[in-house]
Write a protein that holds these residues in place. Structure first.
Motif, mmCIF file in Angstrom:
data_model
loop_
_atom_site.group_PDB
_atom_site.id
_atom_site.type_symbol
_atom_site.label_atom_id
_atom_site.label_comp_id
_atom_site.label_asym_id
_atom_site.label_seq_id
_atom_site.Cartn_x
_atom_site.Cartn_y
_atom_site.Cartn_z
ATOM 1 N N MET A 272 0.839 -1.170 0.000
ATOM 2 C CA MET A 272 0.000 0.000 0.000
ATOM 3 C C MET A 272 0.885 1.234 0.000
ATOM 4 O O MET A 272 1.842 1.336 0.762
ATOM 5 N N LYS A 273 0.570 2.222 -0.855
ATOM 6 C CA LYS A 273 1.398 3.405 -0.991
ATOM 7 C C LYS A 273 1.149 4.379 0.154
ATOM 8 O O LYS A 273 0.060 4.445 0.728
ATOM 9 N N SER A 274 2.188 5.187 0.451
ATOM 10 C CA SER A 274 2.044 6.223 1.455
ATOM 11 C C SER A 274 1.157 7.332 0.912
ATOM 12 O O SER A 274 1.038 7.517 -0.304
ATOM 13 N N PRO A 275 0.507 8.129 1.797
ATOM 14 C CA PRO A 275 -0.315 9.236 1.332
ATOM 15 C C PRO A 275 0.522 10.227 0.528
ATOM 16 O O PRO A 275 1.725 10.371 0.748
ATOM 17 N N VAL B 221 -1.737 -5.486 6.016
ATOM 18 C CA VAL B 221 -2.000 -6.542 6.999
ATOM 19 C C VAL B 221 -3.359 -6.281 7.634
ATOM 20 O O VAL B 221 -3.632 -5.173 8.114
ATOM 21 N N SER B 222 -4.219 -7.280 7.652
ATOM 22 C CA SER B 222 -5.567 -7.103 8.201
ATOM 23 C C SER B 222 -5.539 -7.027 9.722
ATOM 24 O O SER B 222 -4.587 -7.473 10.372
ATOM 25 N N ASP B 223 -6.613 -6.462 10.286
ATOM 26 C CA ASP B 223 -6.717 -6.394 11.743
ATOM 27 C C ASP B 223 -6.700 -7.784 12.361
ATOM 28 O O ASP B 223 -6.096 -7.997 13.417
ATOM 29 N N ALA B 224 -7.358 -8.723 11.700
ATOM 30 C CA ALA B 224 -7.407 -10.089 12.245
ATOM 31 C C ALA B 224 -6.017 -10.703 12.293
ATOM 32 O O ALA B 224 -5.646 -11.359 13.285
ATOM 33 N N GLU B 225 -5.219 -10.494 11.249
ATOM 34 C CA GLU B 225 -3.863 -11.052 11.244
ATOM 35 C C GLU B 225 -2.976 -10.343 12.256
ATOM 36 O O GLU B 225 -2.151 -10.987 12.930
ATOM 37 N N LEU B 226 -3.134 -9.033 12.393
ATOM 38 C CA LEU B 226 -2.367 -8.302 13.404
ATOM 39 C C LEU B 226 -2.691 -8.801 14.801
ATOM 40 O O LEU B 226 -1.788 -9.025 15.623
ATOM 41 N N ARG C 165 2.429 -0.362 16.981
ATOM 42 C CA ARG C 165 2.727 0.063 15.608
ATOM 43 C C ARG C 165 1.744 -0.539 14.605
ATOM 44 O O ARG C 165 2.066 -0.789 13.452
ATOM 45 N N ARG C 166 0.524 -0.736 15.047
ATOM 46 C CA ARG C 166 -0.496 -1.353 14.201
ATOM 47 C C ARG C 166 -0.697 -0.590 12.898
ATOM 48 O O ARG C 166 -0.856 -1.179 11.828
ATOM 49 N N ALA C 167 -0.721 0.747 12.992
ATOM 50 C CA ALA C 167 -1.036 1.559 11.810
ATOM 51 C C ALA C 167 -0.039 1.318 10.683
ATOM 52 O O ALA C 167 -0.410 1.306 9.501
ATOM 53 N N GLU C 168 1.228 1.114 11.046
ATOM 54 C CA GLU C 168 2.258 0.887 10.031
ATOM 55 C C GLU C 168 2.016 -0.415 9.280
ATOM 56 O O GLU C 168 2.159 -0.476 8.048
ATOM 57 N N PHE C 169 1.637 -1.462 9.991
ATOM 58 C CA PHE C 169 1.389 -2.753 9.336
ATOM 59 C C PHE C 169 0.066 -2.735 8.575
ATOM 60 O O PHE C 169 -0.054 -3.376 7.532
ATOM 61 N N THR C 170 -0.913 -1.993 9.084
ATOM 62 C CA THR C 170 -2.168 -1.843 8.356
ATOM 63 C C THR C 170 -1.920 -1.172 7.008
ATOM 64 O O THR C 170 -2.504 -1.566 5.985
ATOM 65 N N ALA C 171 -1.022 -0.177 6.990
ATOM 66 C CA ALA C 171 -0.685 0.507 5.739
ATOM 67 C C ALA C 171 -0.007 -0.423 4.747
ATOM 68 O O ALA C 171 -0.037 -0.181 3.538
#
Length: 275
Positions: free
Chosen positions: A1-4, A94-99, A85-91
């Motif tokens: 996923m690309k950065s903003p 990585v899904s919430d379930a996998e995190l 650091r959830r937000a970084e992996f979400t970007a």
């Protein structure tokens, strides 16, 4: 996923995906990179693989000698930092379930740190005035050809290090792997306990499989039968222990104790009974 997209008038600061060796983030000594989803990622060389094995060996004795309680604390700290650091992996997709599952997996293995010795070892009945004890000990340096997902990566690293081994990991998902390395680097994990290389399996894995100072080889992330067989043959030259799942691994299932006991040796200790 690309950065903003950056604000008008400024350039975005792109993340550099380096290697993780000995607690540091070096570029490949060869200067090589390869492109993954638009990101330049370090392409590990043979010398990088050797450096990672040296770092793992240098850290092995101290990590193996740490108390089980201490190793459990370190793994729990990894879970804390990954949660933060959830937000970084979400970007990175990585899904919430996998995190959630990855964080829980670190906590689960942290709880096993001071219990696996009782499960894998114990006192043996013998004739004579002696105590006879089976004591599990770490295998040593483990080379891991890892799966690409975050949960898969955690599921092969955690059981190796909680039992006192050090690891050299060849990662298929480089952005996720190096982001996890940044979590490890801020989680009290001593330098060299976990080393992460990014590159092509067919190029880099044979160097690790044939390395004389690697004690075990985990092929969980290898999907091609021909490559797995080649790596097994390379490992046979130095009598490595090889872990090769015969079917696809369901990382969401309860892993049980097998991933830990597969990387333990059993030492038999005799001691005379006192009177």
């Amino acid at each position: 996923m690309k950065s903003p997209a950056p604000e008008p008038g400024r350039l975005a600061v792109r993340k550099t995906y380096k290697l993780y060796i000995g607690g540091k983030f070096p570029r490949s000594e060869s200067g090589r990179t390869f492109v993954v989803d638009g990101d330049n990622v370090a392409l590990a060389s043979r010398k990088d693989a050797r450096d990672a094995v040296l770092a793992a060996r240098a850290a092995s004795a101290k990590w193996a000698g740490a108390t089980a309680y201490n190793r459990g604390q370190v793994l729990y700290r990894i879970a804390e930092m990954l949660e933060a650091r959830r937000a970084e992996f979400t970007a990175l997709g990585v899904s919430d379930a996998e995190l959630n599952a990855a964080v829980d997996r670190w906590v689960w293995y942290a709880g096993w740190a001071d219990k696996i010795a009782q499960v894998a070892g114990g006192a043996n009945p013998v004739a004579g005035p002696f105590f006879n004890i089976s004591a599990p000990e770490p295998t040593g340096v483990v080379a891991v050809v890892a799966p690409g997902s975050l949960l898969g990566l955690v599921s092969v690293i955690a059981p190796a290090i909680v039992t006192g081994n050090t690891v050299v990991v060849l990662a298929a998902g480089p952005q996720i792997a190096i982001s996890l390395a940044e979590v490890l680097a801020t989680s009290d994990v001593p330098g060299g306990v976990v080393n992460l290389l990014t590159g092509r399996y067919a190029e880099t894995a044979p160097w690790l499989a044939a390395h004389d100072d690697v004690n075990a080889l985990d092929l969980t992330g290898v999907e091609h039968e021909e490559l797995a067989a080649e790596l097994e043959r390379a490992a046979a030259g130095s009598l490595k222990r090889v872990i090769r799942p015969r079917a696809a691994t369901d990382f969401t299932a309860d892993p049980g104790v097998r991933p830990m006991t597969a990387l333990l040796e059993t030492k038999t200790v005799w001691h005379p009974k006192g009177y």
